[in-house]
Design an enzyme around this catalytic site. Structure first.
Site, mmCIF file in Angstrom:
data_model
loop_
_atom_site.group_PDB
_atom_site.id
_atom_site.type_symbol
_atom_site.label_atom_id
_atom_site.label_comp_id
_atom_site.label_asym_id
_atom_site.label_seq_id
_atom_site.Cartn_x
_atom_site.Cartn_y
_atom_site.Cartn_z
ATOM 1 N N ASP A 106 -1.818 38.203 -11.141
ATOM 2 C CA ASP A 106 -2.826 37.375 -10.496
ATOM 3 C C ASP A 106 -4.214 37.615 -11.086
ATOM 4 O OD1 ASP A 106 -3.846 35.572 -8.537
ATOM 5 O OD2 ASP A 106 -4.536 37.292 -7.366
ATOM 6 N N LYS A 159 2.990 38.789 -1.750
ATOM 7 C CA LYS A 159 1.600 38.717 -2.173
ATOM 8 C C LYS A 159 0.808 39.887 -1.601
ATOM 9 C CE LYS A 159 -0.204 34.580 -2.568
ATOM 10 N NZ LYS A 159 -0.174 34.357 -4.037
ATOM 11 N N ARG A 182 0.819 -1.213 0.000
ATOM 12 C CA ARG A 182 0.000 0.000 0.000
ATOM 13 C C ARG A 182 0.852 1.262 0.000
ATOM 14 N NH1 ARG A 182 -2.959 1.932 -2.682
ATOM 15 N NH2 ARG A 182 -3.991 -0.099 -2.646
ATOM 16 N N LYS A 184 1.099 24.849 -3.218
ATOM 17 C CA LYS A 184 -0.176 24.201 -2.886
ATOM 18 C C LYS A 184 -0.024 22.691 -3.085
ATOM 19 C CE LYS A 184 -2.622 28.361 -4.312
ATOM 20 N NZ LYS A 184 -3.493 29.005 -5.320
ATOM 21 N N GLU A 187 3.459 39.964 -6.467
ATOM 22 C CA GLU A 187 2.155 39.726 -7.091
ATOM 23 C C GLU A 187 1.430 41.049 -7.277
ATOM 24 O OE1 GLU A 187 -0.881 36.442 -5.860
ATOM 25 O OE2 GLU A 187 -1.404 38.263 -4.749
#
Length: 293
Positions: free
Chosen positions: A226, A176, A109, A144, A205
């Site tokens: 963005d 950001k 597994r 992410k 950004e």
């Protein structure tokens, strides 16, 4: 060379240690105090098994599979029929594995979890890379990622033909909207970033053309656009060129396979895609025992 390969060259000690540590954590999580079900099988029973792809995919994760079986039992042997990064078809045999039945069943597994997850990221990345073929743009990943599998997924992106954004917070500066808000202004936060002299990349950004112009005026050399529309991206590319192409431009947000080529054709240098690591569907694989001794 990708950022991952700069930090973790293939077959290097640091790469092998990364794989070993991730595999050991996965095995500890799965086996704990022991594999109760595998104990039902005779200890001396030897078997041969195959891992089979049940769908078209780009295979990725072979080093992790090898480590899973061999950390359970160093006597397990694996004969691979495919190479890392190879595109395979449904029902294609990927490898043959020989060893004791208990060892193969205990490692199964964890080995499949790594292989199906990393193959999914490599496959998704290849789809985007193929979609923009012939343009000047590159496909990049993001942060992410699946917790504790960041580096493995970054590796899978490179296997799929993509490129790595910074590996983690230590590996580059990405300013950001919240950083800008907290610092007070684009010029202020960029000045602070430059003053660090970190030797790492600095990207900021922006959310509209006005902010793009501010960033360029403040000396930005890498700018993340963005959620710009295709028309806005083309305008940003034109303005950047008219300004002497002072910055690398990267598109991000609202990008999928249906519009990624159109976005690449605007002339942006890079396109970052969170979906290749966070929206993946595990590749359908299975292990089957085919022979007992």
């Amino acid at each position: 060379m990708s950022l991952f390969n700069q930090y973790y060259p293939a077959n290097s000690t640091v790469f092998n240690d990364l794989v070993r540590q991730q595999v050991q954590a996965a095995l500890n999580e799965d086996i704990g105090t022991g594999d109760l079900t595998a104990s039902l099988v005779p200890a001396a029973q030897d078997v041969t098994a195959t891992i089979i792809a049940r769908e078209t995919a780009v295979i990725c994760g072979i080093p992790w599979v090898k480590a899973c079986f061999r950390q359970v039992d160093a006597g397990v042997t694996i004969e691979w029929k495919v190479s890392e990064g190879e595109r395979v078809q449904a029902n294609q045999i990927l490898c043959e594995i020989s060893g004791t039945a208990r060892s193969l069943l205990t490692a199964e597994r964890c080995a499949l979890n790594f292989l199906q997850t990393l193959s999914a990221t490599a496959t998704a990345t290849r789809q985007y890379v193929d979609a923009i073929a012939g343009t000047q743009s590159q496909i990049l990943d993001t942060r992410k990622t699946i917790p504790n599998l960041r580096l493995a997924q970054k590796y899978a992106v490179t296997v799929g033909g993509g490129h790595n954004q910074r590996l983690a917070l230590y590996d580059g500066i990405l300013i950001k909207e919240n950083h800008i808000a907290a610092a007070g202004a684009i010029d202020k936060v960029l000045a602070q970033a430059f003053a660090l002299n970190s030797g790492k990349s600095i990207q900021i950004e922006v959310e509209n053309m006005s902010q793009l112009k501010e960033a360029l005026a403040a000396g930005a050399t890498s700018i993340l656009l963005d959620n710009f529309s295709t028309e806005q991206l083309a305008e940003a590319v034109r303005f950047n060129l008219q300004s002497g192409k002072r910055a690398v431009l990267e598109a991000s947000g609202g990008i999928g396979l249906k519009n990624v080529r159109e976005i690449a054709l605007t002339g942006v240098d890079r396109i970052s895609i969170g979906a290749i690591t966070k929206h993946i569907q595990a590749t359908d694989l299975s292990m089957r025992i085919i022979q007992t001794d």
